[in-house]
Design an enzyme around this catalytic site. Structure first.
Site, PDB file in Angstrom:
ATOM      1  N   THR A 142      29.829  55.364  41.574  1.00 31.15           N
ATOM      2  CA  THR A 142      28.517  54.747  41.725  1.00 31.15           C
ATOM      3  C   THR A 142      27.960  54.269  40.390  1.00 31.15           C
ATOM      4  OG1 THR A 142      27.165  56.740  41.385  1.00 31.15           O
ATOM      5  CG2 THR A 142      28.105  56.403  43.593  1.00 31.15           C
ATOM      6  N   ASP A 197      20.992  54.083  41.804  1.00 30.38           N
ATOM      7  CA  ASP A 197      20.060  54.288  40.699  1.00 30.38           C
ATOM      8  C   ASP A 197      19.603  55.729  40.801  1.00 30.38           C
ATOM      9  OD1 ASP A 197      17.919  54.505  38.977  1.00 30.38           O
ATOM     10  OD2 ASP A 197      16.860  52.733  39.706  1.00 30.38           O
ATOM     11  N   ASN A 224      26.910  62.462  36.130  1.00 30.19           N
ATOM     12  CA  ASN A 224      27.335  61.977  34.820  1.00 30.19           C
ATOM     13  C   ASN A 224      26.376  60.957  34.216  1.00 30.19           C
ATOM     14  OD1 ASN A 224      29.419  61.076  32.669  1.00 30.19           O
ATOM     15  ND2 ASN A 224      29.046  59.217  33.874  1.00 30.19           N
ATOM     16  N   SER A 252      26.294  67.947  30.781  1.00 29.43           N
ATOM     17  CA  SER A 252      25.213  68.242  29.851  1.00 29.43           C
ATOM     18  C   SER A 252      25.630  67.750  28.472  1.00 29.43           C
ATOM     19  CB  SER A 252      24.904  69.741  29.867  1.00 29.43           C
ATOM     20  OG  SER A 252      23.857  70.055  28.974  1.00 29.43           O
ATOM     21  N   TYR A 294      16.006  63.897  24.352  1.00 34.35           N
ATOM     22  CA  TYR A 294      17.325  64.107  24.942  1.00 34.35           C
ATOM     23  C   TYR A 294      17.580  65.604  25.147  1.00 34.35           C
ATOM     24  CZ  TYR A 294      22.399  63.431  25.533  1.00 34.35           C
ATOM     25  OH  TYR A 294      23.681  63.406  26.022  1.00 34.35           O
ATOM     26  N   LYS A 331      18.259  67.801  28.567  1.00 33.10           N
ATOM     27  CA  LYS A 331      19.505  68.544  28.743  1.00 33.10           C
ATOM     28  C   LYS A 331      19.256  70.052  28.827  1.00 33.10           C
ATOM     29  CE  LYS A 331      22.494  65.128  28.778  1.00 33.10           C
ATOM     30  NZ  LYS A 331      23.268  64.813  30.002  1.00 33.10           N
ATOM     31  N   THR A 337      32.625  57.842  23.530  1.00 29.97           N
ATOM     32  CA  THR A 337      32.064  57.154  24.687  1.00 29.97           C
ATOM     33  C   THR A 337      31.126  56.060  24.188  1.00 29.97           C
ATOM     34  OG1 THR A 337      30.147  58.611  24.841  1.00 29.97           O
ATOM     35  CG2 THR A 337      32.167  59.327  25.959  1.00 29.97           C
TER      36      THR A 337
END
Length: 280
Positions: A34, A57, A84, A135, A149, A153, A184
């Site tokens: 997704t 979303d 994710n 996480s 952030y 988390k 990433t």
């Protein structure tokens, strides 16, 4: 023949989500991949007979419900959810706008809540399932420039710890994944938003931090494809960790945090232990 397992993953259009979707397909899972743009998800993950791409979303509960319905309509069940999808709002707390701070928490905390809330009725009905939430080291170690952030988390970790005993009686397991620095797209311009410098006291440190992180983008030590393969290996095992520190840097950070917490617990042990009622 055992029934094919179905894995639903959010944020599969790029980065770690794309690698996890590919690893799951290679391991024989049916995958519901997704993202906000299903076409980008299809381009990233590729074609496969056991792949369904769906618009999702994570900040929209109705979108989450629709994605889960599409998964069940196609495959009949959902065995693994991988939360994710995420982004990164970076900056010193005083310079982060209230809107940006809330947007960070909306995506990185309430996003997983929305999708998990949509999936749990399916897993409860089948009396089995696994909820995985990605996480970060920032979920257990706070650091300057990451207050929004880390807040999201840390919240994610507390929610997952509390969710685990609630759903365990229904055969549903949970796992937190705490990656260190992986190559990433989290630090790319598409995923990271820096606070606008507005306070003179922070300007020089902001420049130094942004320069350092921008230079790190694409040079992180961790390989997301290897993480994805290891994650799918764990997902298929019976001996599942409550927390999985992904990467040697994450293991070191978790060990150091444990030592710090023990030292803090011991620092004022006598004072802390003297607070009981002494009267009737």
């Amino acid at each position: 023949m055992a029934e094919q397992k179905v894995l639903l993953i959010t944020g599969a259009a790029r980065g770690m989500g794309m690698d996890i979707a590919k690893a799951a397909l290679a391991a024989g899972y049916a995958v519901v991949a997704t993202g906000r743009d299903p076409q980008k998800v299809s381009q990233a993950v590729g074609d496969a007979g056991d792949l369904l791409t769906v618009r999702l979303d994570v900040t929209d509960p109705a979108s989450a419900q629709a994605a889960v319905r599409a998964a069940v309509d196609r495959f009949g069940h959902v065995d693994v959810l991988v939360n994710n999808a995420g982004n990164f709002y970076a900056g010193f707390f005083e310079e982060l706008t209230d809107e940006d701070f809330r947007a960070q928490v909306e995506t990185n905390l309430f996003g997983p809540l929305n999708v998990t809330r949509a999936v749990l009725p399916v897993m409860r009905a089948q009396r089995s399932g696994l909820v995985v939430s990605i996480s970060s080291v920032a979920g257990f170690v706070g650091a300057e420039f990451t207050s929004a952030y880390a807040a999201a988390k840390f919240g994610l970790e507390g929610w997952m710890e509390s969710l685990a005993p609630e759903v365990a009686p229904f055969g549903i397991r949970t796992m937190l994944v705490e990656p260190g620095f992986f190559r990433t797209e989290l630090l790319s311009a598409e995923s990271t938003r820096y606070a606008e410098p507005t306070i003179d006291d922070y300007i020089e440190r902001t420049k130094q931090t942004v320069t350092m992180w921008s230079g790190m983008n694409g040079r992180q030590g961790g390989d997301p494809a290897r993480l994805a393969g290891a994650l799918i290996q764990l997902v298929g095992s019976d001996d599942l960790p409550v927390r999985w520190a992904a990467g040697a840097d994450a293991v070191a950070a978790l060990e150091q945090k444990a030592k710090t917490l023990l030292a803090q617990a011991d620092a004022y042990r006598e004072l802390s232990s003297s607070l009981a009622h002494t009267g009737a």
